[in-house]
Enzyme design. Structure first.
Site, short mmCIF file in Angstrom:
data_model
loop_
_atom_site.label_atom_id
_atom_site.label_comp_id
_atom_site.label_asym_id
_atom_site.label_seq_id
_atom_site.Cartn_x
_atom_site.Cartn_y
_atom_site.Cartn_z
N GLN A 102 0.84 -1.19 0.00
CA GLN A 102 0.00 0.00 0.00
C GLN A 102 0.88 1.26 0.00
O GLN A 102 1.67 1.47 0.92
CB GLN A 102 -0.94 0.02 1.21
N TYR A 183 -5.58 10.98 4.65
CA TYR A 183 -4.22 11.19 4.20
C TYR A 183 -4.22 11.99 2.89
O TYR A 183 -5.25 12.49 2.46
CB TYR A 183 -3.50 9.85 4.08
N ARG A 230 -7.69 2.54 -2.77
CA ARG A 230 -8.60 2.47 -1.63
C ARG A 230 -9.23 3.84 -1.39
O ARG A 230 -8.55 4.86 -1.41
CB ARG A 230 -7.83 2.04 -0.38
#
Length: 357
Positions: A102, A183, A230
């Site tokens: 990721q 984020y 995601r």
């Protein structure tokens, strides 16, 4: 209703990658890399123990020094990082598993003392989240970030590209772009964190631009069929506020759809599946549904109904390295110990017993 084993055990094709089953280990921050962000033999043991999962998505891995948010999290932008991750991917592959790394840029969710260069965090706009950050000296208020220039936005897109190439050199089967949980990618999406007046701010089409450019760059570098992303629509994590999710996320999915990515992971909280069903309709590739806190029966129902092609588990995989075998056997499951989730040694990390033990 199907049993968990019968629903999860069907193989799947996800982009270029063949999966033995439809159970995905969700990315989980564990804060057990070296201070330089290098994965260790202990990390390799942890991931290798869980190789029977259909797909492992690694913990968030910073793409640059600016991208680091937390202590003892791994990176994937130096030769040392690549060598450390190679231990991990080799261990997973020896166990017959598949792993995506990721790619994560924490953006404003950071503190200078947690990064290798000690600089002010960066973000779309100089807006600090009302939050604290764990540091080596305790929890400290997150400072106001520095807004990225337009040229720096383009450089950050290239940082994702370079990190993706490094992940493949490290033996990963693909990468997942972290586009949620407050984020950097989600900071660009959210009007609460993004007050830019250039082509990356203002309208929905402008705010989705960074996410699409990152996905495009990564897909060009390593192949769309090895690239996932995601998203966490409407989840107010790390100070993010989204008041236009019903417009924003369908627009984002429509913009990503032509890229032909391997999968889209949607983190879904609550019982209102209206937006999730809109996304399912708009997304022609593999959809991974991540229902935080849901029981196994709910996840089975998502597979059986076709709402999800793959489903994730987090603490169940953390506490049960042989989760697939346990579900197949109908065996009891270990309980996770939250006290050992973040940081520490092998306790609560690699010492959960298997059925054979």
């Amino acid at each position: 209703m199907s049993t968990p084993a019968s629903s999860f055990s069907r193989p799947a094709q996800v982009g270029a990658v063949n999966l033995a089953n439809r159970l995905v280990m969700s990315p989980m921050t564990r804060n057990r890399s070296t201070p330089e962000g290098v994965p260790t033999a202990l990390n390799a043991e942890y991931y290798g123990q869980r190789a029977s999962m259909g797909l492992i998505i690694s913990e968030g891995t910073q793409i640059s020094a600016d991208g680091q948010g937390y202590l003892l999290t791994p990176g994937i932008y130096t030769d040392e990082h690549v060598a450390g991750w190679r231990q991990v991917t080799d261990a997973v592959h020896r166990g017959g598993g598949k792993i995506f790394i990721q790619l994560m840029h924490a953006g404003r969710v950071s503190h200078p003392s947690n990064t290798p260069h000690g600089r002010q965090p960066v973000a779309p706009s100089p807006i600090r989240p009302d939050a604290e950050m764990p540091t080596a000296t305790g929890r400290l208020p997150i400072p106001e970030p520095r807004g990225l220039s337009t040229d720096e936005v383009a450089s950050t897109v290239q940082d994702f590209r370079v990190a993706a190439a490094a992940a493949i050199r490290a033996g990963a089967d693909g990468v997942e772009i972290h586009g949620g949980y407050g984020y950097l990618v989600q900071q660009f999406l959210s009007g609460s964190a993004n007050r830019r007046t250039d082509g990356y701010g203002g309208s929905v089409d402008n705010r989705v631009r960074f996410a699409v450019e990152v996905a495009t760059a990564v897909a060009e570098e390593i192949g769309a069929d090895r690239t996932g992303i995601r998203i966490t629509p409407g989840i107010p994590q790390n100070g993010i506020v989204e008041d236009d999710v019903d417009e924003l996320y369908p627009a984002l999915v429509r913009a990503l759809e032509p890229l032909g990515l391997a999968y889209l992971e949607v983190v879904q909280r609550g019982d209102d599946d209206k937006l999730l069903r809109v996304i399912r309709e708009a997304w022609s590739s593999t959809l991974v549904v991540n229902r935080a806190g849901a029981d196994l029966a709910t996840r089975v129902a998502d597979l059986d109904s076709g709402l999800a092609d793959l489903v994730t588990v987090a603490s169940l995989a953390l506490a049960n390295p042989d989760l697939v075998e346990r579900l197949t056997a109908g065996a009891a499951l270990n309980d996770a110990d939250p006290a050992t989730f973040f940081g520490g040694d092998s306790r609560g990390y690699t010492d959960y017993p298997t059925l054979g033990q």
